[in-house]
Design an enzyme around this catalytic site. Sequence first.
Site, PDB file in Angstrom:
ATOM      1  N   GLY A 111      48.154  36.728  34.899  1.00  0.00           N
ATOM      2  CA  GLY A 111      47.286  36.899  36.065  1.00  0.00           C
ATOM      3  C   GLY A 111      46.734  35.561  36.523  1.00  0.00           C
ATOM      4  O   GLY A 111      46.988  34.508  35.905  1.00  0.00           O
ATOM      5  N   ASP A 112      46.022  35.588  37.653  1.00  0.00           N
ATOM      6  CA  ASP A 112      45.397  34.382  38.212  1.00  0.00           C
ATOM      7  C   ASP A 112      46.412  33.298  38.555  1.00  0.00           C
ATOM      8  O   ASP A 112      46.126  32.105  38.443  1.00  0.00           O
ATOM      9  CB  ASP A 112      44.325  33.824  37.250  1.00  0.00           C
ATOM     10  CG  ASP A 112      43.338  34.896  36.843  1.00  0.00           C
ATOM     11  OD1 ASP A 112      42.868  35.614  37.728  1.00  0.00           O
ATOM     12  OD2 ASP A 112      43.063  35.037  35.630  1.00  0.00           O
ATOM     13  N   GLY A 127      40.989  39.727  41.283  1.00  0.00           N
ATOM     14  CA  GLY A 127      40.195  38.907  42.205  1.00  0.00           C
ATOM     15  C   GLY A 127      41.163  37.994  42.929  1.00  0.00           C
ATOM     16  O   GLY A 127      41.582  36.973  42.382  1.00  0.00           O
ATOM     17  N   HIS A 128      41.590  38.405  44.109  1.00  0.00           N
ATOM     18  CA  HIS A 128      42.577  37.610  44.854  1.00  0.00           C
ATOM     19  C   HIS A 128      41.852  36.693  45.835  1.00  0.00           C
ATOM     20  O   HIS A 128      41.192  37.149  46.758  1.00  0.00           O
ATOM     21  CB  HIS A 128      43.571  38.547  45.556  1.00  0.00           C
ATOM     22  CG  HIS A 128      44.467  39.275  44.590  1.00  0.00           C
ATOM     23  ND1 HIS A 128      45.408  40.187  44.955  1.00  0.00           N
ATOM     24  CD2 HIS A 128      44.552  39.182  43.238  1.00  0.00           C
ATOM     25  CE1 HIS A 128      46.033  40.624  43.879  1.00  0.00           C
ATOM     26  NE2 HIS A 128      45.526  40.032  42.823  1.00  0.00           N
ATOM     27  N   LYS A 163      48.243  34.747  43.490  1.00  0.00           N
ATOM     28  CA  LYS A 163      48.980  35.730  44.304  1.00  0.00           C
ATOM     29  C   LYS A 163      48.345  35.945  45.677  1.00  0.00           C
ATOM     30  O   LYS A 163      49.038  36.048  46.677  1.00  0.00           O
ATOM     31  CB  LYS A 163      49.048  37.076  43.561  1.00  0.00           C
ATOM     32  CG  LYS A 163      49.842  37.017  42.268  1.00  0.00           C
ATOM     33  CD  LYS A 163      49.807  38.333  41.534  1.00  0.00           C
ATOM     34  CE  LYS A 163      48.481  38.657  40.907  1.00  0.00           C
ATOM     35  NZ  LYS A 163      48.049  37.773  39.821  1.00  0.00           N
ATOM     36  N   GLY A 164      47.001  36.042  45.692  1.00  0.00           N
ATOM     37  CA  GLY A 164      46.296  36.341  46.941  1.00  0.00           C
ATOM     38  C   GLY A 164      46.630  35.336  48.020  1.00  0.00           C
ATOM     39  O   GLY A 164      46.970  35.698  49.149  1.00  0.00           O
ATOM     40  N   GLN A 171      46.991  41.370  38.550  1.00  0.00           N
ATOM     41  CA  GLN A 171      47.126  40.895  37.164  1.00  0.00           C
ATOM     42  C   GLN A 171      48.474  40.164  37.028  1.00  0.00           C
ATOM     43  O   GLN A 171      48.920  39.568  37.998  1.00  0.00           O
ATOM     44  CB  GLN A 171      47.000  42.041  36.150  1.00  0.00           C
ATOM     45  CG  GLN A 171      45.597  42.623  36.034  1.00  0.00           C
ATOM     46  CD  GLN A 171      45.227  43.555  37.175  1.00  0.00           C
ATOM     47  OE1 GLN A 171      45.937  44.491  37.461  1.00  0.00           O
ATOM     48  NE2 GLN A 171      44.112  43.299  37.805  1.00  0.00           N
TER      49      GLN A 171
HETATM   50  P1  IMP Z   1      40.864  45.263  32.165  1.00  0.00           P
HETATM   51  O1  IMP Z   1      42.068  45.475  32.995  1.00  0.00           O
HETATM   52  O2  IMP Z   1      39.650  44.922  32.958  1.00  0.00           O
HETATM   53  O3  IMP Z   1      40.615  46.350  31.183  1.00  0.00           O
HETATM   54  O4  IMP Z   1      41.127  43.948  31.258  1.00  0.00           O
HETATM   55  C1  IMP Z   1      42.177  43.905  30.298  1.00  0.00           C
HETATM   56  C2  IMP Z   1      42.622  42.462  30.085  1.00  0.00           C
HETATM   57  O5  IMP Z   1      43.271  42.003  31.249  1.00  0.00           O
HETATM   58  C3  IMP Z   1      41.473  41.486  29.838  1.00  0.00           C
HETATM   59  O6  IMP Z   1      41.930  40.456  28.977  1.00  0.00           O
HETATM   60  C4  IMP Z   1      41.188  40.913  31.211  1.00  0.00           C
HETATM   61  O7  IMP Z   1      40.601  39.651  31.154  1.00  0.00           O
HETATM   62  C5  IMP Z   1      42.599  40.856  31.783  1.00  0.00           C
HETATM   63  N1  IMP Z   1      42.616  40.997  33.236  1.00  0.00           N
HETATM   64  C6  IMP Z   1      42.394  42.104  33.953  1.00  0.00           C
HETATM   65  N2  IMP Z   1      42.537  41.869  35.256  1.00  0.00           N
HETATM   66  C7  IMP Z   1      42.846  40.579  35.371  1.00  0.00           C
HETATM   67  C8  IMP Z   1      43.149  39.728  36.484  1.00  0.00           C
HETATM   68  O8  IMP Z   1      43.174  40.151  37.649  1.00  0.00           O
HETATM   69  N3  IMP Z   1      43.441  38.434  36.188  1.00  0.00           N
HETATM   70  C9  IMP Z   1      43.479  37.972  34.925  1.00  0.00           C
HETATM   71  N4  IMP Z   1      43.227  38.717  33.858  1.00  0.00           N
HETATM   72  C10 IMP Z   1      42.911  40.014  34.076  1.00  0.00           C
END
Ligand code: IMP
Length: 423
Positions: A12-13, A40-41, A16-17, A224
């Site tokens: 993730g991060d 968070g895009h 993409k946005g 993600q």
């Molecule tokens: P959850 O999806 O909020 O339950 O998080 C599960 C795992 O995925 C955690 O390690 C979060 O930090 C990671 N995670 C969830 N969404 C994102 C994202 O958009 N970017 C990066 N990491 C994410």
Amino acid sequence: MKLDILLGLQWGDEGKGKVVDVLTPHYDVIARFQGGPNAGHTLEFNGLKHVLHIIPSGIFHQDKMNIIGNGVVIDPVIFQKEIESLEKMGFDPTKNLFISKKAHLILPTHKWIDAMLEEQKGEQKIGSTLKGIGPTYTDKIARNGFRVCDIIAPDFLDKFAVIYKKHSDLLIKNSYKPQDDITTVFTDWFNALQTILRFKLIDSEYEVNDYLKEEKKVLAEGAQGTLLDVDFGSYPFVTSSTTVAAGACTGLGVAPNRTGCVIGIVKAYCTRVGSGPFPTELFDETGEQLRKQGHEFGSTTGRARRCGWLDLVALKYTIMINGVTEMVLTKADVMDNFDTIKICTAYQIGEETTDRFPTEINADIKPVYKEFKGWKQNLSEEKDYENLPQAFKDYVAFIEKETGIPISIVSTGPDRSQTIIRA
Ligand code: IMP
């Protein structure tokens, strides 16, 4: 027309946005297919910065349609805030945003259950964003979920009461006491449902397939990254949705034979937020430099992201899982001042060297690195790929040769304008 898919190839991060925003002029429709407000895009243009959580990243192009697909989970309160902030900026999202009736809703109790489960995990906690993602998808799969279409169903309050009782029984059984004021939180949640009802609620699977039949171009926007996928990520340190290309089929109702390009977004180094294995993680000055120069702090939670070198073992794996047809390289400019840059080409596990991404990723894995000379030049100012420093072009050529996938776009800064599209 076939459905193009854009997704992240790391944790993730990847940016993409921004890339969706840049590509939106080439599409008619942008459709989010999974995840929720854990995403968070970030988009930057005209000197302004915007972070979108649930709304697709094509929203700033008023002539383009945006769809929140059935695979997404929506927190009505966060959605309402996003809408209000767009309206403050002068946009009218009711004109170009549709919502799938089949998307599931995050209840405040889902967030409390998320927090409770994380607390119970202790040392083994996932590092969830605590947005209620896991419990909402759990309810969906367990057939206990609450969908957008339920808001307008005649038995809405009965359905709500059943779910609420299930959740509160669980919380009471575990002696979990929410920090928030329950009445206020639920009043806000019910009020926010009215914001959802201002939008056209659709059978998005028909809508998307109709667009494709009409030769309209549709881009599926992932959230993600592949290494957070519930099946192929570093389980259990993953999110609860299908973040890979196949997720666009189930998250939008498009058949696999209707999919086209798969655009994989790859950051020039790796980051991870939350717990879980990360073979190329750097615990030294270089890691700190990547974090500082790359502003590697979560756009949803503000947490510092863990940083490390680009990992080709993981990248080749995620390319395979997704059937990536082209890549977009982001944030190489963060390493503009680096004397040397490393790329992990294999893992040393005990006596063996492998280029396969193992199911069990543990401390025994030692990354094998190839070192590159830094380009020591500001990439962000350049508009023409050919004028970029040779050391950078060698670095790009190496990634393309190793993966067999072309890098069609290089993003050299957060702004829309800092993008080089290669001929
Ligand atoms: P959850 O999806 O909020 O339950 O998080 C599960 C795992 O995925 C955690 O390690 C979060 O930090 C990671 N995670 C969830 N969404 C994102 C994202 O958009 N970017 C990066 N990491 C994410």
